[in-house]
Write an enzyme that holds these catalytic residues in place. Structure first.
Site, PDB file in Angstrom:
ATOM      1  N   ASP A 102       0.809  -1.223   0.000  1.00  0.00           N
ATOM      2  CA  ASP A 102       0.000   0.000   0.000  1.00  0.00           C
ATOM      3  C   ASP A 102       0.840   1.269   0.000  1.00  0.00           C
ATOM      4  OD1 ASP A 102      -1.852  -1.985   0.287  1.00  0.00           O
ATOM      5  OD2 ASP A 102      -3.042  -0.952   1.795  1.00  0.00           O
ATOM      6  N   GLU A 122      -5.633  -3.730  -6.821  1.00  0.00           N
ATOM      7  CA  GLU A 122      -6.627  -4.463  -6.032  1.00  0.00           C
ATOM      8  C   GLU A 122      -7.897  -3.634  -5.941  1.00  0.00           C
ATOM      9  OE1 GLU A 122      -4.283  -4.957  -2.359  1.00  0.00           O
ATOM     10  OE2 GLU A 122      -5.587  -3.458  -1.433  1.00  0.00           O
TER      11      GLU A 122
END
Length: 846
Positions: A449, A518
């Site tokens: 992330d 994602e």
């Protein structure tokens, strides 16, 4: 005691035998000699709170472990206890929280095994850990400490420890410490699941005993260079490290084969090491492709080291020949080519079993579902699988994108100590050597992330370079740049929860453009029988009645622990649920349409020249335990509406509707085909019907709006002979779904308008006749609509005998189908014959 610690990854053949103390599992024999490996087949397990002595006694061969628990050779501590039947079904209701005391795992646990060995002349024996132990461990052998938690730390680093063995019985004991994913480099399930009570502590990869001669082989690898675009030649660079375990210089002859035989001679100084390297040129190589693009040929690398004319060590592994190009396109998006051809990533996120249990048949079944869905890629975020997983992906042509996980210590770089840097580097080196020979591996994510800061990035780059890594290294799945790697080329914008189908057709947020690392629409409701297998009546009642009730089979995260927006969208679009059965049916419709839309939007937009879709990772493919969200198939592997929505959207030859502008597109089509678009009112009236010729992929028309609040659209793609090669049915409304993107967050997407699909609730159930023909592992089903009304969204299921459970996994050619009056469709189910348990298959449709 002299000990040698190395980072290595190599599998050899067997040479040492292992037995257990007294009542433990019986031992097994193995031939003596060099160039061999033995894997411990199981363990005896005990909490340190029940063991009043330390490793100097626990690791003595005569220590009595008869009241310890026998557990499999690899899983977490809790996984081992579950295998031994120590707890009730932890997947049912809240059993994992209420009936497993997490306090039991705040202390270390002991793994123990005895074995017999016959030390040989000039032989060297090593204790090999091909991967780390979660989170850290002490290693004891025959009363002596071999290594401590400073030596064995982190989920991934591999180690070799040279050990002295007694003739006869020896004892190995491993003390595994408590795990905390914010303190140590572990493996964490993040917000994908309720956390396992043991925090994944345990021996999760094989522990091995290795016998070599004076020189051992390590890290055998093949770096391939394929000529593109011709693919007519390839150059191989074959390398391995050799380590001299003696106090004298030695001359070593290395013989091997890849495309053909070779031999190299080198001198290794006392207690030193050297790298053997040789090159081969190949004409007309057999090239490895993803399954959707070609075949998956594999080559075999064989290496053997000889000292004084005698074999000292040997190794073998498979490899494939391919070429990967990673680049940013003109829009700044990550893009790939494989063997000179564009490769649009159409993938999903993979998760292993919550307790890291070893179930190879299930893994093979799940990867069969990947191919059946039409996915070409899996992303592995920080759950870097066992060797067998990669070998299976190699053979099945499934592309893999492994990398480190987010949110835990892996991403809290500001807290890293010098020792942490060493563990992270050793992790990268281990995985670099382990993964690079697998042709299924496309790339590796250094961050998830967030992108790694400069010092961490450079450390990773150096670590992978030391393994001769030749594949792309990616900074992160989000829109962040790294100092050396530059911009990520990823969006990383979500969504992670319910959005309407039209959302994916937009050019903002998580729409179908660029490279999406994602995203997905969140809630994914299993079929009724699967739900009843893991939820109580009270939990099921809350599921359909109360959207704000916290569900244990959702996430621990407050953003994803209740159905919320999904339930409200369902009730607004389809009508408030009137029963559990009604809720489940409407949820299948919701999951089907939005999953189909996500993949169809990326398929369509992959064709456009401006701001195309270059990749999409659906979040997630599967679950670590039974869940109500983030999957394309549920934990029971029972087919669902969401599965077949995705499967429809991923068809390579396909006709599809666009939710943004009503256009009809064909993908994978060739000249001579035709596309028919028919709009039906719910009473069966044909509102419009057009057929147009097809010359190739692209837009072929537009859907006329139906007159009713809810209407149906059937799309048919025919080949030149008139045979239907694709069929697609939509339920639509003149009232659009409109996402309020301006007020969205990373986890929440409000809507300002909802489609009106409530007319489906008043649609009479069509009558469908069913006939079937059965052969070994296959059932062909013929469905005919014998009524005067449409038979809408008919689910076909296969059962183990009359009244028996549903057969799963099963690969259906199609399901959740809609038939018009008098129409006949044929669908086929393929399955493993043993799943029937000797009973006759029974087909149901409804």
């Amino acid at each position: 005691m002299k000990r040698l610690a190395l980072v290595v990854l190599v599998l050899l053949a067997s040479c040492i035998s292992a037995t257990a103390t007294r009542p433990s599992s019986p031992g097994f024999a193995a031939p003596a000699g060099t160039g061999g490996v033995t894997t411990f087949p199981d363990w005896r397990l005990r909490s340190s709170s029940d063991v009043p002595v330390d490793g100097d006694l626990v690791s003595r061969p005569d220590y009595d472990d008869r009241d310890w628990t026998t557990v499999p050779r690899r899983s977490t501590v809790l996984g081992g206890l579950l295998a031994a039947g120590r707890y009730p079904d932890v997947h049912y209701s809240t059993n994992m929280r209420d009936k497993v005391n997490a306090g039991h795992f705040t202390v270390p646990w002991w793994y123990r095994r005895t074995f017999t060995a016959t030390p040989g002349d000039g032989a060297h024996t090593f204790l090999r850990l091909p991967g780390g132990i979660i989170p850290s461990a002490e290693i004891w052998l025959n009363g002596a400490k071999i290594a401590g938690p400073d030596d064995v730390a982190g989920a991934y680093p591999a180690h070799d420890f040279e050990i002295p063995l007694h003739a006869g019985t020896n004892a190995l004991a491993i003390k595994v410490f408590r795990a905390d994913s914010y303190e140590q480099f572990t493996l964490d399930f993040l917000d994908w699941s309720q956390p396992p009570p043991d925090n994944s502590m345990g021996v999760w990869r094989d522990v091995q005993l290795v016998r070599t001669g004076p020189v051992s082989l390590h890290n055998a690898r093949v770096v391939t260079s394929l000529a593109v675009p011709s693919l007519e030649t390839a150059d191989l660079t074959i390398k391995a490290e050799l380590i001299n375990h003696t106090s004298s210089d030695v001359d070593v002859v290395v013989r091997g084969s890849a495309d053909g035989p070779f031999e190299e001679t080198l001198k290794i100084p006392a207690k030193g090491s050297a790298t053997v390297e040789t090159k081969q040129h190949m004409a007309r190589p057999r090239v490895w492709w993803p399954y959707s693009m070609g075949d998956q040929p594999l080559y075999r690398l064989e290496l053997e080291a000889f000292v004084g004319g005698r074999s000292s060590d040997r190794t073998s592994s498979s490899f494939g020949i391919k070429h990967i190009r990673s680049f940013l396109n003109s829009d700044g998006a990550q893009a790939f080519e494989i063997n000179g051809r564009p490769f649009q990533v159409r993938g999903a996120g993979w998760t292993p079993d919550l307790f890291l249990r070893d179930d190879r048949q299930r893994v093979q079944d799940e990867l069969s579902y990947v191919r059946d869905l039409g996915l070409n890629t899996l992303r592995l975020e920080g759950k870097l699988e066992q060797d067998e997983f990669y070998e299976l992906a190699d053979r099945m042509g499934i592309v893999l994108m492994p990398g480190w996980e987010c949110c835990t210590k892996w991403q809290h770089y500001e807290k890293w100590s010098e020792a942490d840097f060493a563990v992270a580097r050793a992790s990268a080196v281990t995985e670099g050597f382990r993964l690079q020979n697998h042709p299924s591996v496309l790339s590796f994510y250094l961050g998830s992330d967030t992108a790694p800061p400069p010092a961490v990035e450079q450390m990773y780059l150096d670590a992978f370079a030391s393994t001769d890594w030749s594949l792309p290294l990616l900074a992160s799945i989000g829109p962040w740049a790294a100092e050396k790697l530059g911009p990520s080329g990823h969006k990383g914008a979500g969504p992670y929860w319910w959005v309407p189908p039209a959302y994916f057709y937009g050019d903002v947020g998580g729409g179908a453009f660029g490279f999406e690392g994602e995203n997905g629409p969140g809630a994914a409701i299993p079929e009724l029988a699967a739900l009843k297998s893991f939820m109580t009546d009270a939990e099921l009642d809350a599921l359909w009645r109360d959207p704000d009730s916290v569900q244990y089979h959702l996430s621990w995260s407050p953003w994803f622990d209740h159905l919320g927006d999904f339930w409200h969208a369902l009730a607004t679009r389809y009508g408030a649920p009137t029963s559990l059965e009604d809720f489940v049916r409407k949820a299948q419709l919701m999951n089907y349409e939005v999953n189909r839309a996500q993949f169809e939007a990326h398929g369509r937009n992959g064709l456009r020249a401006s701001n195309p879709s270059t990749g999409d990772i659906y979040w997630l493919l599967n679950n670590a335990r039974p869940e109500l969200y983030w999957h394309l198939y549920d934990h029971s592997m029972t087919p669902t509406g969401g599965y077949f929505g995705a499967r429809t959207g991923l068809k390579p030859v396909h006709v599809q509707y666009s939710y943004d502008d009503g256009s009809v597109w064909v993908l994978g089509a060739v000249e001579g085909m035709s596309a028919q678009t028919t709009v039906f009112e719910l009473d069966g009236t044909v509102h419009s019907d057009t057929t147009v010729p097809v010359s190739g992929p692209g837009a072929v028309g537009k859907v006329a709006l139906g007159a009713s609040a809810t209407y149906l659209v059937r799309l048919l793609l025919r080949d030149a002979s008139g045979t239907v090669v694709d069929r697609n049915v939509y339920w639509l409304s003149p009232t659009p779904d409109v996402a309020d993107i301006g007020n969205s967050t990373w986890y929440h997407m409000p809507q300002t308008s909802y489609a009106d699909l409530k007319g489906l609730a008043s649609l009479p159930r069509g009558q469908v006749s069913v006939s079937s023909a059965v052969s070994d592992g296959r059932t062909d089903v013929t469905l005919t609509n014998t009524s005067s009304t449409v038979a809408f969204f008919v689910r076909v299921s296969l059962h183990r005998g009359e009244g028996g459970p549903e057969v799963a996994p099963a690969l259906w050619s199609d399901n959740y189908v809609t038939l018009w009056p008098g129409e006949t469709l044929q669908v086929t189910a393929s399955y493993r014959q043993e799943l029937l348990g000797g009973a006759a298959p029974v087909v149901r449709a409804g």
